[in-house]
Design a protein around this motif. Structure first.
Motif, PDB file in Angstrom:
ATOM      1  N   ALA A   1       0.843  -1.198   0.000  1.00 51.82           N
ATOM      2  CA  ALA A   1       0.000   0.000   0.000  1.00 51.82           C
ATOM      3  C   ALA A   1       0.880   1.250   0.000  1.00 51.82           C
ATOM      4  N   PRO A   2       0.544   2.256  -0.792  1.00 51.60           N
ATOM      5  CA  PRO A   2       1.365   3.475  -0.836  1.00 51.60           C
ATOM      6  C   PRO A   2       1.235   4.283   0.448  1.00 51.60           C
ATOM      7  N   THR A   3       2.248   5.068   0.729  1.00 49.59           N
ATOM      8  CA  THR A   3       2.241   5.934   1.898  1.00 49.59           C
ATOM      9  C   THR A   3       1.640   7.294   1.542  1.00 49.59           C
ATOM     10  N   ARG A   4       1.467   8.138   2.556  1.00 51.07           N
ATOM     11  CA  ARG A   4       0.962   9.486   2.303  1.00 51.07           C
ATOM     12  C   ARG A   4       1.938  10.285   1.441  1.00 51.07           C
ATOM     13  N   ALA A   5       3.222  10.077   1.659  1.00 52.05           N
ATOM     14  CA  ALA A   5       4.221  10.771   0.848  1.00 52.05           C
ATOM     15  C   ALA A   5       4.093  10.368  -0.619  1.00 52.05           C
ATOM     16  N   HIS A   6       3.834   9.092  -0.871  1.00 46.95           N
ATOM     17  CA  HIS A   6       3.631   8.637  -2.243  1.00 46.95           C
ATOM     18  C   HIS A   6       2.411   9.300  -2.876  1.00 46.95           C
ATOM     19  N   TRP A   7       1.323   9.398  -2.116  1.00 47.57           N
ATOM     20  CA  TRP A   7       0.099  10.014  -2.651  1.00 47.57           C
ATOM     21  C   TRP A   7       0.292  11.505  -2.901  1.00 47.57           C
ATOM     22  N   ARG A   8       1.029  12.193  -2.006  1.00 47.95           N
ATOM     23  CA  ARG A   8       1.283  13.621  -2.233  1.00 47.95           C
ATOM     24  C   ARG A   8       2.081  13.834  -3.504  1.00 47.95           C
ATOM     25  N   ALA A   9       3.117  13.014  -3.701  1.00 46.20           N
ATOM     26  CA  ALA A   9       3.919  13.136  -4.913  1.00 46.20           C
ATOM     27  C   ALA A   9       3.101  12.800  -6.153  1.00 46.20           C
ATOM     28  N   ALA A  10       2.234  11.789  -6.044  1.00 49.59           N
ATOM     29  CA  ALA A  10       1.385  11.410  -7.174  1.00 49.59           C
ATOM     30  C   ALA A  10       0.403  12.525  -7.519  1.00 49.59           C
ATOM     31  N   LEU A  11      -0.095  13.215  -6.516  1.00 50.48           N
ATOM     32  CA  LEU A  11      -1.036  14.311  -6.761  1.00 50.48           C
ATOM     33  C   LEU A  11      -0.351  15.455  -7.512  1.00 50.48           C
ATOM     34  N   VAL A  12       0.830  15.843  -7.041  1.00 54.80           N
ATOM     35  CA  VAL A  12       1.556  16.928  -7.704  1.00 54.80           C
ATOM     36  C   VAL A  12       1.909  16.541  -9.143  1.00 54.80           C
ATOM     37  N   THR A  13       2.433  15.332  -9.311  1.00 53.78           N
ATOM     38  CA  THR A  13       2.826  14.886 -10.649  1.00 53.78           C
ATOM     39  C   THR A  13       1.618  14.755 -11.560  1.00 53.78           C
ATOM     40  N   GLY A  14       0.531  14.177 -11.052  1.00 54.94           N
ATOM     41  CA  GLY A  14      -0.666  13.996 -11.863  1.00 54.94           C
ATOM     42  C   GLY A  14      -1.273  15.308 -12.318  1.00 54.94           C
ATOM     43  N   VAL A  15      -1.287  16.291 -11.429  1.00 55.72           N
ATOM     44  CA  VAL A  15      -1.853  17.594 -11.790  1.00 55.72           C
ATOM     45  C   VAL A  15      -0.978  18.293 -12.826  1.00 55.72           C
TER      46      VAL A  15
END
Length: 339
Positions: A72-86
């Motif tokens: 399962a991804p961590t919160r840091a992974h999700w934050r990075a994914a959000l910035v990159t995805g946007v």
């Protein structure tokens, strides 16, 4: 694609056959997506189309990766994914999708070709950034010259002598800058060890943001599923499967397996693919001038690909022991020298 920052491998560690396959997918598949986008947005609102496209593709990648045992991804992974995805999807790809409603697809391809220049500049300006060698700048210049010859003055107008919508043409200029920023950020942000899961997370984040933008633009209120044409549906399905699941995954992989300038060479080859498809499928002209332009573009790609990495901005820090190198950029540079 690399794992977390602590266990990241230098670009040279990536298997050569995987890198070649990823470049082939990126060059051919993304070159055909301009035509697919043109068909898709004829009866599907652009932001709604982008949101549904990336949510479907992201759910498939994320679910498949988790079923295969990815952690399962961590919160840091999700934050990075959000910035990159946007940045990549909503900013970069969204600008292309929207602009193709108002500007010729060939001109959009020419504008997007400035992505490598943005990426070289941003990668140079970041802390501990790499100073590009002269050959990279020569390659960038050759690529832009070749693209100018390839597209030609007819791309300035969408329908014959009709004037160019300058405001719409400026949108992919800004989108190219956001795409380059997202690409550089993706190289050094903390990411999940699973390439498929990380890519799926970025698509989910970008797709959800796309839908928010779609609602703000009031697209759902004026959209009817029954109004979707078969060409639009075919273009949409192609974008989900080939453009997202294969093409975008290959791009994210290359951002971790090679340099930013090399990954960005797709912007030079994609217009060539678009011209060939237009000639083979739609009967568009393929002139000797286009052959000359293609040769110049490929020469530029070769220069960028074969150029040796430049010096870092902080060479003295690179000589520190591996365990004392705090910056991901410095760590990567030192590992390249030790390889």
């Amino acid at each position: 694609m690399r794992g977390t920052l602590n266990d990241a491998k230098p670009p040279e560690a990536a298997p050569r056959r995987n890198v070649i396959a990823a470049f082939a997918a990126l060059y051919i598949i993304w070159g055909s997506t301009y035509l697919a986008i043109r068909y898709a947005v004829t009866t599907i609102p652009p932001f709604l189309m982008g949101g549904v496209r990336f949510l479907i593709a992201g759910s498939i990648l994320y679910g498949w990766s988790r079923l295969r045992g990815a952690e399962a991804p961590t919160r840091a992974h999700w934050r990075a994914a959000l910035v990159t995805g946007v940045l990549l999807l909503v900013g970069g790809n969204g600008a292309v999708i929207w602009s193709e409603q108002h500007v010729a697809s060939g001109l959009v391809a020419l504008i997007v070709a400035i992505v490598p220049l943005w990426m070289v500049v941003f990668d140079w300006l970041r802390p501990g950034g790499t100073r590009p060698p002269p050959a990279v700048f020569v390659g960038l210049a050759l690529g832009l010259v070749g693209l100018t010859l390839l597209i030609g003055p007819d791309a300035i107008a969408r329908h014959g002598p009709s004037p160019l919508d300058v405001r719409a043409a400026l949108v992919p200029v800004f989108g190219s800058m956001l795409w380059a920023l997202g690409s550089i950020f993706s190289r050094y942000a903390p990411r999940h060890a699973s390439a498929q899961l990380a890519t799926g997370m970025q698509m989910l984040a970008g797709g959800a943001t796309f839908l928010v933008v779609s609602v703000i633009a009031a697209e759902p209120a004026h959209f009817r599923v029954a109004a979707i044409s078969m060409p639009s549906l075919a273009g949409f399905l192609y974008l989900v499967t080939f453009g997202s699941l294969l093409g975008f995954t290959a791009y994210i992989y290359l951002l971790g397996a090679t340099t930013a300038a090399k990954a960005a060479t797709y912007a030079y080859v994609n217009p060539i693919v678009a011209v060939i498809l237009g000639w083979a499928v739609a009967g568009e002209p393929f002139t000797p001038m286009m052959l000359v332009a293609a040769a110049i573009i490929l020469a530029g790609v070769a220069l960028i690909t074969l150029a040796r990495p430049g010096k870092t901005a902080k060479n003295e820090e690179v000589r520190l022991p591996r365990e004392e190198r705090g910056s991901p950029a410095l760590r990567e540079t030192a590992e390249r020298r030790e390889a």
